[in-house]
Design a protein around this motif. Structure first.
Motif, short mmCIF file in Angstrom:
data_model
loop_
_atom_site.label_atom_id
_atom_site.label_comp_id
_atom_site.label_asym_id
_atom_site.label_seq_id
_atom_site.Cartn_x
_atom_site.Cartn_y
_atom_site.Cartn_z
N THR A 30 -4.46 -6.01 6.95
CA THR A 30 -3.01 -5.90 7.12
C THR A 30 -2.59 -4.51 7.59
O THR A 30 -1.41 -4.27 7.84
CB THR A 30 -2.26 -6.26 5.82
OG1 THR A 30 -2.73 -5.40 4.77
CG2 THR A 30 -2.45 -7.72 5.46
N ILE A 31 -3.54 -3.60 7.72
CA ILE A 31 -3.27 -2.25 8.21
C ILE A 31 -4.03 -2.11 9.52
O ILE A 31 -5.22 -1.83 9.55
CB ILE A 31 -3.74 -1.18 7.20
CG1 ILE A 31 -3.15 -1.44 5.81
CG2 ILE A 31 -3.40 0.22 7.69
CD1 ILE A 31 -3.75 -0.60 4.70
N TYR A 48 0.86 -1.18 0.00
CA TYR A 48 0.00 0.00 0.00
C TYR A 48 0.91 1.24 0.00
O TYR A 48 0.93 2.00 0.96
CB TYR A 48 -0.91 0.04 1.23
CG TYR A 48 -2.07 -0.94 1.19
CD1 TYR A 48 -3.33 -0.52 0.79
CD2 TYR A 48 -1.91 -2.26 1.57
CE1 TYR A 48 -4.40 -1.40 0.76
CE2 TYR A 48 -2.97 -3.16 1.56
CZ TYR A 48 -4.20 -2.72 1.16
OH TYR A 48 -5.26 -3.58 1.14
N PRO A 49 1.67 1.45 -1.07
CA PRO A 49 2.66 2.54 -1.06
C PRO A 49 2.06 3.94 -1.01
O PRO A 49 2.76 4.88 -0.68
CB PRO A 49 3.43 2.32 -2.36
CG PRO A 49 2.48 1.61 -3.27
CD PRO A 49 1.66 0.73 -2.36
N ASN A 50 0.76 4.06 -1.31
CA ASN A 50 0.14 5.39 -1.32
C ASN A 50 -0.44 5.82 0.01
O ASN A 50 -0.96 6.93 0.12
CB ASN A 50 -0.96 5.43 -2.40
CG ASN A 50 -0.39 5.22 -3.78
OD1 ASN A 50 0.65 5.77 -4.13
ND2 ASN A 50 -1.04 4.39 -4.56
N LEU A 51 -0.36 4.97 1.02
CA LEU A 51 -0.84 5.38 2.35
C LEU A 51 -0.06 6.60 2.80
O LEU A 51 1.17 6.63 2.67
CB LEU A 51 -0.64 4.26 3.37
CG LEU A 51 -1.64 3.14 3.39
CD1 LEU A 51 -1.21 2.07 4.38
CD2 LEU A 51 -3.03 3.64 3.72
N THR A 52 -0.76 7.57 3.32
CA THR A 52 -0.08 8.78 3.78
C THR A 52 0.34 8.63 5.24
O THR A 52 -0.28 7.87 6.00
CB THR A 52 -1.00 10.01 3.67
OG1 THR A 52 -2.10 9.84 4.56
CG2 THR A 52 -1.47 10.23 2.23
N PRO A 53 1.36 9.35 5.65
CA PRO A 53 1.73 9.34 7.07
C PRO A 53 0.56 9.74 7.97
O PRO A 53 0.42 9.22 9.07
CB PRO A 53 2.88 10.34 7.14
CG PRO A 53 3.50 10.28 5.78
CD PRO A 53 2.32 10.11 4.84
N ILE A 72 -5.45 1.47 -2.44
CA ILE A 72 -5.33 0.57 -3.59
C ILE A 72 -4.13 -0.33 -3.35
O ILE A 72 -3.01 0.14 -3.18
CB ILE A 72 -5.18 1.36 -4.91
CG1 ILE A 72 -6.46 2.15 -5.19
CG2 ILE A 72 -4.87 0.40 -6.06
CD1 ILE A 72 -6.36 3.09 -6.37
N ASN A 73 -4.40 -1.63 -3.31
CA ASN A 73 -3.37 -2.63 -3.07
C ASN A 73 -2.54 -2.85 -4.32
O ASN A 73 -3.08 -2.99 -5.41
CB ASN A 73 -4.05 -3.92 -2.61
CG ASN A 73 -3.08 -5.01 -2.32
OD1 ASN A 73 -2.65 -5.71 -3.22
ND2 ASN A 73 -2.76 -5.17 -1.06
N LEU A 74 -1.24 -2.89 -4.16
CA LEU A 74 -0.31 -3.09 -5.26
C LEU A 74 -0.21 -4.57 -5.58
O LEU A 74 0.62 -5.28 -5.04
CB LEU A 74 1.06 -2.53 -4.85
CG LEU A 74 2.17 -2.51 -5.86
CD1 LEU A 74 1.84 -1.59 -7.02
CD2 LEU A 74 3.45 -2.05 -5.18
N ASN A 75 -1.09 -5.04 -6.46
CA ASN A 75 -1.08 -6.47 -6.82
C ASN A 75 -0.41 -6.76 -8.14
O ASN A 75 0.13 -7.84 -8.33
CB ASN A 75 -2.50 -7.01 -6.87
CG ASN A 75 -3.02 -7.35 -5.49
OD1 ASN A 75 -2.27 -7.77 -4.62
ND2 ASN A 75 -4.31 -7.14 -5.28
N TYR A 76 -0.46 -5.83 -9.05
CA TYR A 76 0.10 -6.07 -10.38
C TYR A 76 1.07 -4.96 -10.74
O TYR A 76 0.81 -3.78 -10.48
CB TYR A 76 -1.01 -6.16 -11.43
CG TYR A 76 -1.94 -7.30 -11.15
CD1 TYR A 76 -1.61 -8.59 -11.54
CD2 TYR A 76 -3.13 -7.10 -10.46
CE1 TYR A 76 -2.45 -9.66 -11.25
CE2 TYR A 76 -3.97 -8.17 -10.17
CZ TYR A 76 -3.62 -9.44 -10.58
OH TYR A 76 -4.44 -10.49 -10.28
N ASP A 77 2.18 -5.31 -11.34
CA ASP A 77 3.20 -4.35 -11.73
C ASP A 77 2.72 -3.59 -12.96
O ASP A 77 2.57 -4.15 -14.03
CB ASP A 77 4.52 -5.09 -12.03
CG ASP A 77 5.69 -4.15 -12.26
OD1 ASP A 77 5.49 -2.92 -12.26
OD2 ASP A 77 6.80 -4.65 -12.43
N GLN A 78 2.48 -2.30 -12.79
CA GLN A 78 2.00 -1.46 -13.89
C GLN A 78 3.09 -0.57 -14.45
O GLN A 78 2.89 0.08 -15.47
CB GLN A 78 0.85 -0.56 -13.39
CG GLN A 78 -0.33 -1.33 -12.85
CD GLN A 78 -1.04 -2.14 -13.90
OE1 GLN A 78 -1.21 -1.71 -15.03
NE2 GLN A 78 -1.45 -3.34 -13.55
#
Length: 185
Positions: free
Chosen positions: A130-131, A102-107, A174-180
């Motif tokens: 998972t969060i 979830y790289p877009n989660l903000t601090p 948005i979960n990072l499931n596929y490499d775009q």
């Protein structure tokens, strides 16, 4: 509070290791982003796998504890990581768990979860198990797993008694499931 970073997944759908991946436009790899967001934690434990452990160590440097699943729990998903992380402490401890996908989660979002004990992030119609921020002991995890239930949702809700902490639907969840993107070393 102890931070647990879930970085040991196999990344089968993604096609390469999600944890050590640095996406286009990101300054850091996904594992570095997750660690940086856990600023409220006094210690951070990164739960890696044997294949990515070395690269994670080189990306994070010293000061972060990096572990692989205990042998008896290996390859059993997030609960194996929780069992491994809790084995490093005695008694009941507060944990804040964050995955690398979830790289877009903000601090700000991560800090809001840190401020709310026994919560799991949720958006309309979907819980993001998972969060979460939960309190447990290693013995509690081991006793739970002795019954054979490896579903994170059941552990977070039924064992840790976490309640949903509602957030608006957004790109953060948005979960990072596929490499775009293009591959960046």
């Amino acid at each position: 509070m102890i931070g647990i970073v879930l970085a040991g997944g196999q990344s089968l759908r993604f096609g390469r290791d999600k944890a050590t991946c640095q996406l286009p436009g990101q300054k850091y790899s996904n594992v570095q982003l997750a660690v940086n967001k856990l600023s409220a934690c006094e210690q951070i434990i990164v739960c890696a796998n044997r294949a990515n452990q070395g690269k994670i160590k080189s990306q994070l440097g010293s000061g972060i504890t990096i572990v692989c699943d205990l042998a008896e729990y290996a390859n059993h998903g997030p609960l194996a990581a929780i069992a491994t992380a809790t084995s490093l402490r005695t008694g009941d401890v507060d944990y804040q768990m964050l995955p690398v996908d979830y790289p877009n989660l903000t601090p700000a979002t991560v800090n809001r979860i840190a401020d709310q004990p026994n919560t799991v992030a949720a958006t309309v119609g979907h819980a993001h198990y998972t969060i979460a921020h939960f309190r447990c002991s290693h013995r509690q995890v081991v006793n739970w797993l002795a019954h054979g239930d490896w579903r994170l949702r059941h552990f977070i809700i039924d064992c840790c008694h976490c309640q949903p902490l509602l957030f608006p639907d957004s790109h953060e969840f948005i979960n990072l499931n596929y490499d775009q993107g293009e591959h960046i070393p």
